[in-house]
Write an enzyme that holds these catalytic residues in place. Structure first.
Site, short mmCIF file in Angstrom:
data_model
loop_
_atom_site.label_atom_id
_atom_site.label_comp_id
_atom_site.label_asym_id
_atom_site.label_seq_id
_atom_site.Cartn_x
_atom_site.Cartn_y
_atom_site.Cartn_z
N HIS A 79 0.79 -1.31 -0.08
CA HIS A 79 0.15 0.17 -0.30
C HIS A 79 0.75 1.32 -0.39
CE1 HIS A 79 -3.65 -1.69 1.39
NE2 HIS A 79 -3.23 -2.60 0.68
N GLU A 102 1.13 4.12 1.64
CA GLU A 102 1.17 4.79 3.53
C GLU A 102 2.41 3.38 3.78
OE1 GLU A 102 -1.64 3.67 1.87
OE2 GLU A 102 -3.30 4.25 3.35
N CYS A 144 -2.18 -0.68 7.45
CA CYS A 144 -1.22 0.90 7.35
C CYS A 144 -1.38 1.16 8.46
CB CYS A 144 -1.74 0.33 5.74
SG CYS A 144 -1.30 0.43 4.26
#
Ligand SMILES: Nc1nc(=O)n([C@H]2C[C@H](O)[C@@H](COP(=O)(O)O)O2)cc1CO
Ligand SMILES: [Zn+2]
Length: 159
Positions: free
Chosen positions: A77, A79, A106
């Site tokens: 992801h 993040e 995350c």
């Protein structure tokens, strides 16, 4: 006299997160993250993509089907990439600008890294268990959640 129509900090950092998201190969959701110090210095950037060495052309980008044939098993992801890309920077007290509200996984990394505020644009999975768990953790950890308020300003880039 100085010009007055310059973009403000929030527009600047969310704009960079949006531009970073344009690097994503995900056909459905392109997500960008921009981590910023309390002094408004950019500490790291990330977008959702396959782990290093895992070719974008060989990995699945499907949303449905057998779990091993979907992207969810593999994709990193935005993040998490931004946090991992910031290896030598201290993220204590930082804010992260994200184009989509963080998932529960995350969220753990955001909290553990010391990030103090999440400024988010999209929230299309607001009612999912993942988002509910994320908000629960953020609340307990004292991480500020700030919805980004679009200003309506349009930025055109000739690339
Ligand atoms: N905050 C987020 N950051 C992200 O980088 N992602 C990534 C994971 C996938 O590549 C994609 C979501 O795909 P989809 O389920 O909307 O087709 O966005 C997803 C979320 C949502 O929690
Ligand atoms: Zn996530």
């Amino acid at each position: 006299m100085k010009r007055e129509d310059y973009i403000n900090w929030d527009e600047y950092f969310m704009g960079i997160a949006l531009l970073t998201a344009m690097r994503s190969k995900d056909p459905n959701s392109q997500v960008g993250a921009c981590i910023v110090s309390p002094e408004n210095k950019i500490l790291s950037l990330g977008y959702n993509g396959m782990p290093m060495g895992c070719s974008d052309d060989e990995m699945p980008w499907e949303r449905e089907g057998a779990p091993l044939q979907t992207k969810y098993m593999y994709v990193c992801h935005a993040e998490l990439n931004a946090i991992l890309n910031s290896a030598h920077n201290n993220l204590k007290g930082a804010r992260v600008y994200v184009t989509l509200f963080p998932c529960n996984e995350c969220t753990k990394a955001i909290i553990q890294s010391g990030i103090a505020e999440v400024v988010y644009y999209g929230d299309k999975y607001h009612d999912s268990d993942s988002s509910i768990a994320a908000r629960f953790m953020f609340e307990h950890a004292g991480v500020r959640l700030t919805p980004y308020k679009p200003t309506g300003r349009r930025a055109e880039l000739e690339l």
